[in-house]
Design a protein around this motif. Structure first.
Motif, short mmCIF file in Angstrom:
data_model
loop_
_atom_site.label_atom_id
_atom_site.label_comp_id
_atom_site.label_asym_id
_atom_site.label_seq_id
_atom_site.Cartn_x
_atom_site.Cartn_y
_atom_site.Cartn_z
N ILE A 48 10.56 7.69 42.09
CA ILE A 48 11.40 8.30 43.14
C ILE A 48 12.23 7.08 43.71
O ILE A 48 11.84 6.05 43.86
N GLY A 49 13.46 7.77 44.01
CA GLY A 49 14.53 6.72 44.41
C GLY A 49 15.47 7.56 45.25
O GLY A 49 15.59 8.62 45.27
N THR A 50 16.56 6.63 45.77
CA THR A 50 17.66 7.42 46.38
C THR A 50 18.86 6.94 45.91
O THR A 50 18.90 5.81 45.41
N THR A 51 19.86 7.69 46.05
CA THR A 51 21.29 7.12 45.90
C THR A 51 22.06 7.65 47.31
O THR A 51 21.32 8.05 48.13
N PRO A 52 23.13 7.23 47.34
CA PRO A 52 23.84 7.49 48.69
C PRO A 52 24.02 9.01 49.05
O PRO A 52 24.01 9.54 49.90
N GLU A 53 23.83 9.93 47.93
CA GLU A 53 24.06 11.24 48.09
C GLU A 53 22.74 12.19 48.09
O GLU A 53 22.68 13.20 48.62
N ALA A 54 21.76 11.55 47.38
CA ALA A 54 20.39 12.41 47.11
C ALA A 54 19.27 11.53 46.98
O ALA A 54 19.21 10.42 46.83
N ILE A 55 18.28 12.31 47.20
CA ILE A 55 16.63 11.58 46.69
C ILE A 55 16.52 12.15 45.51
O ILE A 55 16.61 13.31 45.11
N GLU A 56 16.06 11.20 44.55
CA GLU A 56 15.98 11.50 43.01
C GLU A 56 14.51 11.45 42.76
O GLU A 56 13.82 10.43 42.98
N VAL A 57 13.72 12.62 42.22
CA VAL A 57 12.45 12.39 41.89
C VAL A 57 12.59 12.74 40.21
O VAL A 57 13.20 13.72 39.84
N VAL A 111 4.80 14.69 47.61
CA VAL A 111 5.46 13.54 48.17
C VAL A 111 6.12 13.83 49.63
O VAL A 111 6.97 14.80 49.57
N SER A 112 5.81 12.78 50.16
CA SER A 112 6.77 12.85 51.70
C SER A 112 8.10 12.37 51.30
O SER A 112 8.33 11.52 50.86
N LEU A 113 9.01 13.43 51.81
CA LEU A 113 10.36 13.21 51.73
C LEU A 113 11.01 12.41 53.04
O LEU A 113 10.38 12.64 54.25
N PRO A 114 11.86 11.74 52.79
CA PRO A 114 12.68 10.96 54.11
C PRO A 114 13.35 12.07 55.06
O PRO A 114 13.65 13.14 54.57
N GLU A 115 13.59 11.74 56.09
CA GLU A 115 13.98 12.62 57.09
C GLU A 115 15.31 13.23 56.89
O GLU A 115 15.88 14.25 57.33
N ASP A 116 16.11 12.40 56.10
CA ASP A 116 17.45 12.79 55.83
C ASP A 116 17.58 13.83 54.56
O ASP A 116 18.75 14.29 54.27
N ILE A 135 17.35 16.26 45.57
CA ILE A 135 17.09 16.74 46.97
C ILE A 135 18.44 15.96 47.68
O ILE A 135 18.35 14.82 47.83
N ALA A 136 19.30 16.81 48.01
CA ALA A 136 20.53 16.27 48.52
C ALA A 136 20.07 15.89 50.06
O ALA A 136 19.40 16.41 50.48
N LYS A 137 20.98 14.78 50.41
CA LYS A 137 20.71 14.08 51.96
C LYS A 137 21.71 14.97 52.68
O LYS A 137 22.73 15.48 52.44
N ARG A 138 21.18 15.02 53.93
CA ARG A 138 21.85 16.00 54.95
C ARG A 138 23.39 15.44 55.35
O ARG A 138 23.25 14.01 55.16
N GLU A 139 24.21 16.10 55.21
CA GLU A 139 25.79 15.68 55.42
C GLU A 139 25.73 14.73 56.82
O GLU A 139 26.18 13.76 56.79
N SER A 140 24.89 14.90 57.82
CA SER A 140 24.98 14.03 59.15
C SER A 140 24.44 12.83 58.73
O SER A 140 24.65 11.83 59.79
#
Length: 149
Positions: A48-57, A111-116, A135-140
């Motif tokens: 599980i990791g993140t990019t600037p745009e999304a969470i990748e599982v 898996v617990s996801l981050p708030e964004d 899972i895309a990150k919220r635009e905000s």
């Protein structure tokens, strides 16, 4: 004639293995079918990791029929559930299985996801035994450049 209480080491280890099996069958019933009982490994194994745009599982789940997978996102939790069917004949059908290391049966990972994480923008693909969930990150929550007037 006096009987000796000495028992060869092989008998002692055999008895220890029997006791360990009995213990495992009571306290770890889901691991009984594995010759690696006690490994504690969850299925499917995940990165599980993140990019600037999304969470990748990435869930490594070879031998799964994608139609038997259920993926949900609810209240900040990603749930991956499904089952993997056994391709081995049932024990006793004119065959004997000596080792069974491959997990079969129902599984569930949470898996617990981050708030964004944006639960409305989830994409899942399954290819070559790898389930990839994005899972895309919220635009905000994404960084944005603000111009100064």
């Amino acid at each position: 004639m006096m009987m000796s209480s000495f028992r060869p080491a092989a008998d002692v280890f055999s008895e220890l293995n029997r006791l360990q099996s009995a213990f495992d069958s009571v306290f770890r019933p889901l691991e009984r079918s594995s010759i690696r009982a006690g490994s504690g490994a969850a299925f499917p194994v995940m990165n599980i990791g993140t990019t600037p745009e999304a969470i990748e599982v990435m869930a490594f789940a070879p031998g799964i029929d994608p139609s038997r997978l259920e993926i949900t996102v609810d209240r900040g939790l990603l749930v991956i559930a499904g089952d993997r069917l056994s391709e081995l004949p049932a024990d006793g059908d004119a065959s004997t299985i000596y080792a069974r290391e491959r997990f079969t049966g129902a599984f569930r990972r949470v898996v617990s996801l981050p708030e964004d994480a944006d639960p409305a923008q989830v994409d899942a693909t399954y290819r070559d035994g790898v389930l990839r969930i994005t899972i895309a990150k919220r635009e905000s929550s994404k960084p944005r450049r603000i111009e100064v007037n």
